[in-house]
Design an enzyme around this catalytic site. Structure first.
Site, PDB file in Angstrom:
ATOM      1  N   HIS A  80       0.671  -1.262   0.161  1.00 41.33           N
ATOM      2  CA  HIS A  80       0.117   0.201   0.141  1.00 41.33           C
ATOM      3  C   HIS A  80       0.867   1.209   0.003  1.00 41.33           C
ATOM      4  O   HIS A  80       0.336   2.204  -0.758  1.00 41.33           O
ATOM      5  CB  HIS A  80      -0.951   0.110   1.222  1.00 41.33           C
ATOM      6  CG  HIS A  80      -1.816  -0.965   1.198  1.00 41.33           C
ATOM      7  ND1 HIS A  80      -3.272  -0.769   0.650  1.00 41.33           N
ATOM      8  CD2 HIS A  80      -2.043  -2.183   1.341  1.00 41.33           C
ATOM      9  CE1 HIS A  80      -3.994  -1.757   0.722  1.00 41.33           C
ATOM     10  NE2 HIS A  80      -3.072  -2.875   1.206  1.00 41.33           N
ATOM     11  N   ASP A 113      -5.948   5.585   1.157  1.00 40.79           N
ATOM     12  CA  ASP A 113      -6.134   4.288   0.812  1.00 40.79           C
ATOM     13  C   ASP A 113      -7.382   3.693   0.558  1.00 40.79           C
ATOM     14  O   ASP A 113      -8.407   4.074   1.356  1.00 40.79           O
ATOM     15  CB  ASP A 113      -5.261   3.636   1.767  1.00 40.79           C
ATOM     16  CG  ASP A 113      -5.048   2.195   1.353  1.00 40.79           C
ATOM     17  OD1 ASP A 113      -4.123   1.982   0.710  1.00 40.79           O
ATOM     18  OD2 ASP A 113      -5.656   1.286   1.911  1.00 40.79           O
ATOM     19  N   THR A 115      -4.753   0.230  -4.865  1.00 41.08           N
ATOM     20  CA  THR A 115      -3.553  -0.289  -4.927  1.00 41.08           C
ATOM     21  C   THR A 115      -3.564  -1.881  -5.519  1.00 41.08           C
ATOM     22  O   THR A 115      -2.714  -2.692  -5.414  1.00 41.08           O
ATOM     23  CB  THR A 115      -2.832  -0.290  -3.510  1.00 41.08           C
ATOM     24  OG1 THR A 115      -3.589  -0.976  -2.715  1.00 41.08           O
ATOM     25  CG2 THR A 115      -2.565   0.854  -3.242  1.00 41.08           C
ATOM     26  N   GLN A 156      13.628  -5.214  -6.012  1.00 39.03           N
ATOM     27  CA  GLN A 156      12.837  -5.977  -6.985  1.00 39.03           C
ATOM     28  C   GLN A 156      12.760  -5.232  -8.466  1.00 39.03           C
ATOM     29  O   GLN A 156      12.923  -6.060  -9.438  1.00 39.03           O
ATOM     30  CB  GLN A 156      11.493  -6.186  -6.687  1.00 39.03           C
ATOM     31  CG  GLN A 156      10.760  -7.109  -7.683  1.00 39.03           C
ATOM     32  CD  GLN A 156       9.493  -7.815  -6.842  1.00 39.03           C
ATOM     33  OE1 GLN A 156       9.276  -8.196  -5.827  1.00 39.03           O
ATOM     34  NE2 GLN A 156       8.179  -7.369  -7.650  1.00 39.03           N
ATOM     35  N   ASN A 172       1.366  -5.003  -7.133  1.00 37.05           N
ATOM     36  CA  ASN A 172       2.628  -3.922  -7.542  1.00 37.05           C
ATOM     37  C   ASN A 172       3.536  -5.058  -8.299  1.00 37.05           C
ATOM     38  O   ASN A 172       3.999  -4.393  -9.190  1.00 37.05           O
ATOM     39  CB  ASN A 172       3.079  -3.708  -6.361  1.00 37.05           C
ATOM     40  CG  ASN A 172       2.348  -2.325  -5.499  1.00 37.05           C
ATOM     41  OD1 ASN A 172       2.286  -1.514  -6.003  1.00 37.05           O
ATOM     42  ND2 ASN A 172       1.840  -2.925  -4.412  1.00 37.05           N
ATOM     43  N   SER A 173       3.638  -6.134  -7.921  1.00 42.22           N
ATOM     44  CA  SER A 173       4.547  -7.088  -8.512  1.00 42.22           C
ATOM     45  C   SER A 173       4.153  -7.540  -9.795  1.00 42.22           C
ATOM     46  O   SER A 173       4.874  -7.354 -10.845  1.00 42.22           O
ATOM     47  CB  SER A 173       4.703  -8.337  -7.725  1.00 42.22           C
ATOM     48  OG  SER A 173       5.206  -8.092  -6.448  1.00 42.22           O
ATOM     49  N   GLU A 175       4.946  -4.256 -12.022  1.00 44.05           N
ATOM     50  CA  GLU A 175       6.341  -4.334 -12.417  1.00 44.05           C
ATOM     51  C   GLU A 175       6.812  -5.319 -13.301  1.00 44.05           C
ATOM     52  O   GLU A 175       7.723  -4.941 -14.123  1.00 44.05           O
ATOM     53  CB  GLU A 175       7.178  -4.487 -10.993  1.00 44.05           C
ATOM     54  CG  GLU A 175       6.962  -3.283  -9.801  1.00 44.05           C
ATOM     55  CD  GLU A 175       7.329  -3.612  -8.520  1.00 44.05           C
ATOM     56  OE1 GLU A 175       8.073  -4.664  -8.240  1.00 44.05           O
ATOM     57  OE2 GLU A 175       6.841  -2.503  -7.636  1.00 44.05           O
ATOM     58  N   GLY A 183      -5.802 -13.386  -0.368  1.00 40.41           N
ATOM     59  CA  GLY A 183      -6.355 -11.897  -0.882  1.00 40.41           C
ATOM     60  C   GLY A 183      -6.805 -11.875  -2.233  1.00 40.41           C
ATOM     61  O   GLY A 183      -7.304 -12.727  -2.829  1.00 40.41           O
ATOM     62  N   ASP A 184      -6.565 -10.877  -2.654  1.00 41.39           N
ATOM     63  CA  ASP A 184      -6.770 -10.453  -4.216  1.00 41.39           C
ATOM     64  C   ASP A 184      -6.059 -11.095  -5.206  1.00 41.39           C
ATOM     65  O   ASP A 184      -6.076 -10.807  -6.371  1.00 41.39           O
ATOM     66  CB  ASP A 184      -6.864  -8.913  -4.535  1.00 41.39           C
ATOM     67  CG  ASP A 184      -5.313  -8.373  -3.824  1.00 41.39           C
ATOM     68  OD1 ASP A 184      -4.321  -9.016  -3.681  1.00 41.39           O
ATOM     69  OD2 ASP A 184      -4.767  -7.127  -4.303  1.00 41.39           O
TER      70      ASP A 184
HETATM   71 BR1  BUP Z   1       9.665  -8.968  -0.828  1.00 35.44          BR
HETATM   72  C1  BUP Z   1      10.095  -7.571  -1.761  1.00 35.44           C
HETATM   73  N1  BUP Z   1      11.904  -6.012  -2.606  1.00 35.44           N
HETATM   74  O1  BUP Z   1      12.231  -7.921  -1.355  1.00 35.44           O
HETATM   75  P1  BUP Z   1       2.881  -6.367  -3.905  1.00 35.44           P
HETATM   76  C2  BUP Z   1       9.214  -6.708  -2.284  1.00 35.44           C
HETATM   77  N2  BUP Z   1       9.420  -5.530  -2.904  1.00 35.44           N
HETATM   78  O2  BUP Z   1      11.105  -4.229  -3.738  1.00 35.44           O
HETATM   79  P2  BUP Z   1       2.668  -7.622  -1.353  1.00 35.44           P
HETATM   80  C3  BUP Z   1      10.928  -5.258  -3.104  1.00 35.44           C
HETATM   81  O3  BUP Z   1       7.431  -4.552  -2.295  1.00 35.44           O
HETATM   82  P3  BUP Z   1      -0.056  -6.632  -0.997  1.00 35.44           P
HETATM   83  C4  BUP Z   1      11.463  -7.239  -1.843  1.00 35.44           C
HETATM   84  O4  BUP Z   1       8.693  -4.705  -5.736  1.00 35.44           O
HETATM   85  C5  BUP Z   1       6.583  -4.254  -4.800  1.00 35.44           C
HETATM   86  O5  BUP Z   1       6.706  -3.044  -5.282  1.00 35.44           O
HETATM   87  C6  BUP Z   1       7.864  -5.052  -4.693  1.00 35.44           C
HETATM   88  O6  BUP Z   1       3.988  -5.398  -3.302  1.00 35.44           O
HETATM   89  C7  BUP Z   1       8.703  -4.636  -3.401  1.00 35.44           C
HETATM   90  O7  BUP Z   1       2.788  -7.321  -2.742  1.00 35.44           O
HETATM   91  C8  BUP Z   1       6.388  -4.414  -3.022  1.00 35.44           C
HETATM   92  O8  BUP Z   1       3.423  -6.854  -5.074  1.00 35.44           O
HETATM   93  C9  BUP Z   1       5.410  -5.411  -2.794  1.00 35.44           C
HETATM   94  O9  BUP Z   1       1.761  -5.732  -4.170  1.00 35.44           O
HETATM   95  O10 BUP Z   1       1.467  -6.456  -0.799  1.00 35.44           O
HETATM   96  O11 BUP Z   1       3.839  -6.975  -0.313  1.00 35.44           O
HETATM   97  O12 BUP Z   1       2.356  -8.883  -0.918  1.00 35.44           O
HETATM   98  O13 BUP Z   1      -0.259  -7.975  -0.290  1.00 35.44           O
HETATM   99  O14 BUP Z   1      -0.391  -5.257  -0.338  1.00 35.44           O
HETATM  100  O15 BUP Z   1      -0.374  -6.630  -2.484  1.00 35.44           O
END
Ligand code: BUP
Length: 466
Positions: A18, A119, A144, A345, A364-365, A368, A383-384
């Site tokens: 978030h 948020d 998000t 990442q 976010n992943s 990316e 979750g989602d």
């Molecule tokens: Br682990 C890790 N480095 O080592 P998501 C994650 N990330 O940059 P999440 C790093 O954290 P939700 C690490 O690039 C992304 O921007 C990654 O967000 C970064 O998953 C972020 O992908 C992780 O949305 O959160 O953390 O499970 O459950 O809220 O989606």
């Protein structure tokens, strides 16, 4: 003139998934050149994870003249009265219960705020706080997650009763959302009417229409149908939604770079530099999902058996990682590297050696991966993430074996051999490789001059100017 300066307040919720998109949005807003903006970032300390406080510090020191931090003191919440045991959800709840305290804080800001972006997990309480202000403050949320998941959020209060009647292999029909969302993809907490999340969705879904707009970290070419259905009034036809501004894809920014303490980040880069183009699979399940020890063992076995070069970020704790000896943080094992620390990442996915991503499909992943044109093996755990995995498959950028169930508990959900087979399938798959590359090019177009994001920012800033 000072009083007429455009001043936007940002209010993220807990967890890197978030916080990160909020700070990326903030960095984009201060660097756009339609109009000079100042920002106030509302934070709640101590943050749930160390990763969050470290990111906030790096962000604030990158924009000392443009961003002011406002530390929001929460009312104490006795965790035993919270509706969830997950530390991140407990924090969501604490922020929601304290949100009425925002009214005096917002009214004392100078210059007076032009808009607040908060948020998606905070809608009802923050709207109430904003409506109690002595002046009109336009209110926006930043979503998000995917537009597909937003369509479920917006419709849940209308569909919740029919959900219980759906058979396990049934689908949820939301106008304009095609293919429909499978019941098996719906976050398990939404199938439990007593969960914190069910009540949050029930309370907040109907309030979306009270917002001035919804910002989302997505873009036209990734989610054309869902964005079209949301913006075209198909989703929740009866009461409508405010305009949806697709301002994604958000990608890692300069301020996120880890400095000083991580000479070993270079070690990873040097290792990647030595691997052939597109040969490495990057494996990570995000910042807040821990696999059981047994399942971690199977992943390790699967990676070794696959014979594919790998970079695997291991996480056994829900919040942050265990303290480890420096020497243990990065280990080379056979054809791969195992990492037990926070990695950059974005840098990894952008490296030419990386040709595939085994991902839990945190939104976010996914974004990316798409930005970097890297194909995805979806392994949603919570979750989602299954709804997001449906986007991965629908957009053609990856593969997903739906028979792999939700993660969790001490069980082994997927055996090593199956993991090995899927990883090989991913790394040999041609269509997802081509499609990921194509969507990656579209992502660059969406964020470039004259692209979708610029148009959205222009409109938003016009609305905020006094
Ligand atoms: Br682990 C890790 N480095 O080592 P998501 C994650 N990330 O940059 P999440 C790093 O954290 P939700 C690490 O690039 C992304 O921007 C990654 O967000 C970064 O998953 C972020 O992908 C992780 O949305 O959160 O953390 O499970 O459950 O809220 O989606």
């Amino acid at each position: 003139d000072f009083l007429h300066k455009t001043h936007v307040v940002l209010f993220p919720s807990a967890g890197m998934g978030h916080l990160t998109p909020f700070l990326r949005l903030a960095a984009l807003l201060v660097s756009q050149n339609h109009c000079p903006l100042t920002l106030t970032l509302i934070t709640t300390h101590p943050t749930v994870s160390l990763a969050e406080s470290s990111l906030i510090t790096r962000f604030l020191s990158a924009f000392p003249d443009r961003v002011t931090e406002l530390d929001f003191h929460l009312l104490p919440l006795d965790p035993s009265t919270a509706k969830s045991t997950d530390p991140f959800f407990v924090r969501f709840e604490a922020i929601r219960r304290s949100a009425y305290l925002l009214t005096p804080l917002l009214s004392s800001l100078s210059p007076p705020p032009s808009a607040i972006i908060f948020d998606i997990s905070l809608i009802s309480p923050v709207i109430l706080a904003v409506e109690s202000l002595p002046f009109h403050l336009p209110a926006y949320v930043l979503v998000t997650t995917s537009a597909r998941m937003l369509s479920l959020f917006a419709s849940y209060h209308k569909l919740a009763s029919s959900l219980t009647e759906l058979t396990d292999d049934g689908v949820l029909e939301i106008p304009g959302i095609s293919p429909p969302i499978s019941k098996s993809s719906i976050p398990p907490l939404l199938l439990n009417p007593n969960s914190f999340f069910s009540s949050l969705f029930l309370d907040d879904g109907p309030k979306l229409k009270n917002l001035n707009g919804i910002l989302i970290n997505s873009f036209e070419e990734l989610e054309a149908e869902a964005l079209g259905a949301l913006n075209g009034g198909k989703v929740t036809t009866a009461d409508g939604l405010p305009p949806i501004f697709s301002v994604g894809p958000f990608v890692p920014c300069e301020f996120e770079k880890l400095q000083g303490d991580v000479g070993d980040g270079d070690r990873l880069k040097r290792w990647l530099d030595e691997q052939p183009d597109g040969s490495v699979v990057y494996v990570s399940f995000g910042s807040r999902t821990a696999l059981s020890t047994k399942q971690i063992g199977e992943v390790g076995e699967g990676l070794v058996r696959s014979g594919v070069r790998f970079l695997w970020v291991v996480k056994e704790k829900l919040v942050d990682r265990e303290e480890e000896d420096e020497g243990n943080l990065i280990k080379v094992k056979g054809t791969g590297v195992v990492v037990r620390r926070w990695v950059e990442q974005g840098e990894i996915l952008g490296h030419k050696a990386v040709g595939g991503f085994v991902s839990h499909c945190g939104w976010n992943s996914v974004v990316e991966a798409v930005w970097n044109g890297v194909r995805v093996l979806a392994w949603p755990l919570n979750g989602d993430q299954k709804v997001n995995a449906e986007v991965v498959v629908r957009s053609g950028v990856g593969i997903w074996d739906k028979t792999w169930g939700w993660g969790g508990g001490d069980r082994i959900v997927v055996k090593g051999q199956m993991i090995a087979d899927k990883i090989r399938e991913l790394m040999e798959s041609e269509d997802p490789r081509v499609e990921a590359e194509r969507v990656g090019v579209e992502a660059k177009r969406a964020t470039g001059a004259g692209g979708g994001r610029e148009k959205m920012f222009k409109q938003l800033i016009e609305n905020w100017k006094k």
